[in-house]
Design a protein around this motif. Structure first.
Motif, mmCIF file in Angstrom:
data_model
loop_
_atom_site.group_PDB
_atom_site.id
_atom_site.type_symbol
_atom_site.label_atom_id
_atom_site.label_comp_id
_atom_site.label_asym_id
_atom_site.label_seq_id
_atom_site.Cartn_x
_atom_site.Cartn_y
_atom_site.Cartn_z
ATOM 1 N N LEU A 185 71.241 100.395 49.502
ATOM 2 C CA LEU A 185 72.866 101.837 49.443
ATOM 3 C C LEU A 185 73.809 100.437 49.228
ATOM 4 N N ASP A 186 74.182 99.626 49.909
ATOM 5 C CA ASP A 186 75.685 99.239 49.510
ATOM 6 C C ASP A 186 76.084 99.119 48.179
ATOM 7 N N GLU A 187 74.649 98.678 48.015
ATOM 8 C CA GLU A 187 74.746 98.435 46.076
ATOM 9 C C GLU A 187 75.250 99.360 45.016
ATOM 10 N N LEU A 188 74.375 100.554 45.788
ATOM 11 C CA LEU A 188 74.856 102.199 44.969
ATOM 12 C C LEU A 188 75.838 102.610 45.001
ATOM 13 N N ILE A 189 76.774 102.190 46.500
ATOM 14 C CA ILE A 189 78.385 102.269 46.650
ATOM 15 C C ILE A 189 78.775 101.580 45.813
ATOM 16 N N ILE A 190 78.676 100.403 45.817
ATOM 17 C CA ILE A 190 79.659 100.229 44.730
ATOM 18 C C ILE A 190 79.945 99.968 43.650
ATOM 19 N N MET A 191 78.640 100.624 42.779
ATOM 20 C CA MET A 191 78.378 100.970 41.883
ATOM 21 C C MET A 191 79.402 102.034 41.390
ATOM 22 N N PHE A 211 81.809 94.040 55.044
ATOM 23 C CA PHE A 211 81.764 93.484 54.552
ATOM 24 C C PHE A 211 81.379 92.428 53.008
ATOM 25 N N LYS A 212 80.429 93.264 52.885
ATOM 26 C CA LYS A 212 79.861 93.449 51.906
ATOM 27 C C LYS A 212 80.221 94.542 50.986
ATOM 28 N N ILE A 213 81.228 95.945 51.575
ATOM 29 C CA ILE A 213 81.833 96.682 50.378
ATOM 30 C C ILE A 213 82.921 96.976 50.656
ATOM 31 N N GLU A 227 93.001 97.585 64.622
ATOM 32 C CA GLU A 227 93.500 96.878 63.366
ATOM 33 C C GLU A 227 92.958 97.347 62.168
ATOM 34 N N THR A 228 93.957 97.138 60.491
ATOM 35 C CA THR A 228 93.427 97.589 59.598
ATOM 36 C C THR A 228 93.784 96.016 58.233
ATOM 37 N N GLY A 229 92.814 96.050 57.472
ATOM 38 C CA GLY A 229 93.568 94.759 56.637
ATOM 39 C C GLY A 229 92.223 94.942 55.831
ATOM 40 N N THR A 230 92.174 93.793 54.626
ATOM 41 C CA THR A 230 91.589 93.606 53.907
ATOM 42 C C THR A 230 89.965 92.998 54.716
ATOM 43 N N PRO A 231 88.693 92.785 54.135
ATOM 44 C CA PRO A 231 87.920 91.572 54.965
ATOM 45 C C PRO A 231 88.145 90.755 55.446
#
Lengths: 269, 262
Positions: A185-191, A211-213, A227-231
């Motif tokens: 599902l994570d890969e699907l979201i990135i795709m 941290f993957k997506i 907190e907000t920011g990049t991974p």
């Protein structure tokens, strides 16, 4: 001709407060969600993630504060304008929220049938394209009761993207799924982000997925943005509550893996 | 004492709130019905569910009640030597009162409970939220077809109930006890006036809207009540509540309509 300025932030939230009776659920949330990226809103149970999502979707009226989506102020918006805004949003709910009396294909076709005047053949083709994207094409005739957890989530995702929305919301995509299905599902979201260039907002507490997506992460705790920011920025955060959340989750994962291993060994013995 | 007063106050406020919500739902449904798209197919499906699938139950209960009425009226009228009034007694009881009321109660038990359970489950599994997020009005998509189907089905079912109940009375009076057929039929024709039929029709139309509306409101607004956080148990609670409330509403409004039209 006047050029329409590009929207940098797909969603802007300012001083959002939500009270349930005397209990404060969200306490002055300020958040910018950049367009065209994946924003993960993470936090522990009861942190206020789902309430925040419901406010953004217009399902819950906040006590105070403002939410601006794609240039439209949601609070006090006319029903007709909210209707138009919702057509640009797709939502995949935690439990799928599929209609049990309809097949997988019929569930996905519903928004098209309601909002477009497309002929049957075009609807069929569009349905098949989306089903293929989420690897559900062979199961289009199944009923929701016959689907596994992962299949339900993928169907919900296909329904959420059938109208090619600008914003996609995904509530707890990994909950109740085994690690490999969750990774799929994570890969699907990135795709989806790469192929459809949509802004994706994912609500989750699964660290592996986060941290993957994520392009951006907002950590929420006790109704506040911690907190907000990049991974990378979140990993390096000096905020103790954020670090506690990250390490507690990591410990839980180790304990789960250990228990799983012991169960396997026990079964073999 | 203070606690009891507080409880009475809470129940009254909750009752008023739910009545207001149900009335508000009716207004929303009327508003949605006036706007396109018109969902004829969905309405037909609901008429099939509420009407056609209740038919066997209505026929069985109608015949039984007609036979019971025939039996009771015969034993009473025989004492006074007035068995020729049997047809009139059965017909007036069925057309004015028992037909609309019994049909409505049967529909509440069979279809009303199912409507509440369906909408309640849709609410707790976020299906109603999903519809809203897809910019599809749940009032128009889920509630309005059910209310319209109730409005159409209940009067038709009442007509069926009345017909078979009259046959049940005929069977007991004429076939079993040997009352003259002409006496039974003429008594019935002479006694029943258009006013009686109109009263039965008005009642069945109002009951049809009332029971579907209450059952829809109970399930649809489940999340706003305590039952909303109780999952499957909450669904069973609101379903029971809907059946009880609809039945009381039918009986009470029967009295009110009777009082107004008489």
């Amino acid at each position: 001709m006047t050029e329409i300025p590009a929207v940098e932030n797909a969603i802007t939230i300012r001083d959002l407060v939500v009270d349930y009776g005397t209990r404060r659920i969200l306490d002055g949330i300020n958040l910018d969600i950049p367009a065209g990226q994946i924003m993960v809103i993470m936090g522990g149970s009861g942190a206020g993630k789902s309430t925040l999502l419901r406010c953004i979707l217009g399902l819950k009226k906040p006590t105070s504060g403002s939410i601006n989506i794609l240039g439209t102020e949601v609070n006090g918006v006319r029903a007709r304008d909210m209707h138009a805004l919702r057509k640009q949003m797709g939502v995949a709910f935690q439990g799928g929220a599929l209609f049990s009396s309809m097949s997988v294909a019929e569930n996905i076709q519903l928004p098209l049938r309601e909002h477009t005047r497309l002929d049957e053949t075009t609807i069929e083709i569009m349905t098949r394209i989306k089903l293929d994207m989420v690897n559900m094409l062979p199961h289009e005739h199944l009923m929701p009761a016959e689907l596994s957890g992962g299949m339900t989530k993928r169907t919900a995702l296909a329904r959420a993207i059938i109208m090619d929305p600008k914003l996609l919301f995904f509530d707890e995509p990994s909950s109740g799924l085994d690690p490999s299905t969750s990774a799929e599902l994570d890969e699907l979201i990135i795709m989806l982000k790469n192929s459809m260039r949509m802004t994706i907002i994912v609500i989750t507490h699964e660290l592996d997925s986060v941290f993957k997506i994520a392009d951006h992460i907002a950590v929420i705790g006790e109704g506040r943005i911690l907190e907000t920011g990049t991974p990378e920025q979140i990993r390096a955060s000096t905020n103790l509550e954020v670090q506690d959340l990250l390490h507690r989750k990591a410990r839980e994962t180790v304990v789960d893996a250990d228990a799983h291993l012991r169960r396997l060994v026990g079964e073999e013995e | 004492m203070l606690k009891k007063l507080e409880n009475i106050g809470t129940y009254t406020l909750t009752g008023l709130e739910q009545t207001g919500r149900t009335f508000n739902l009716l207004l929303l449904v009327l508003w949605e019905l006036a706007r396109p798209p018109y969902r004829f197919y969905t309405i037909v499906r609901q008429i099939y569910f509420i009407g056609a699938r209740s038919l066997s139950l209505i026929v069985i209960s109608g015949v039984t009640i007609g036979m019971v009425l025939g039996l009771q009226f015969y034993s009473i009228l025989e004492r006074f030597g007035s068995v020729n009034l049997l047809g009139a007694g059965v017909a007036l009881s069925v057309i004015r009162e028992l037909g609309p009321v019994m049909t409505a109660l049967m529909v509440v038990g069979r279809a009303g409970s199912a409507i509440t359970a369906e909408l309640g489950i849709m609410r707790i599994t976020e299906q109603v939220d999903a519809l809203e997020c897809m910019a599809i009005s749940p009032n128009k998509y889920l509630v309005a077809p059910k209310v319209i189907a109730g409005l159409i089905s209940v009067p038709l079912l009442t007509a069926v109930f009345d017909s078979v109940a009259l046959f049940g009375g005929y069977f007991v009076g004429v076939v079993m006890f040997g009352v003259a057929e002409g006496s039974y039929m003429n008594g019935m024709i002479d006694a029943v006036e258009w006013e009686d039929v109109r009263l039965g029709l008005v009642k069945s139309v109002i009951f049809g809207v009332l029971i579907t509306l209450i059952c829809c409101a109970k399930g649809f607004y489940m999340h706003l009540t305590k039952a909303g956080s109780q999952g499957a148990e909450g669904v069973s609670f609101v379903t029971t509540d809907a059946v009880v409330l609809s039945s009381i509403a039918v009986l009470f409004s029967d009295f009110l309509i009777g009082a107004i039209f008489s």
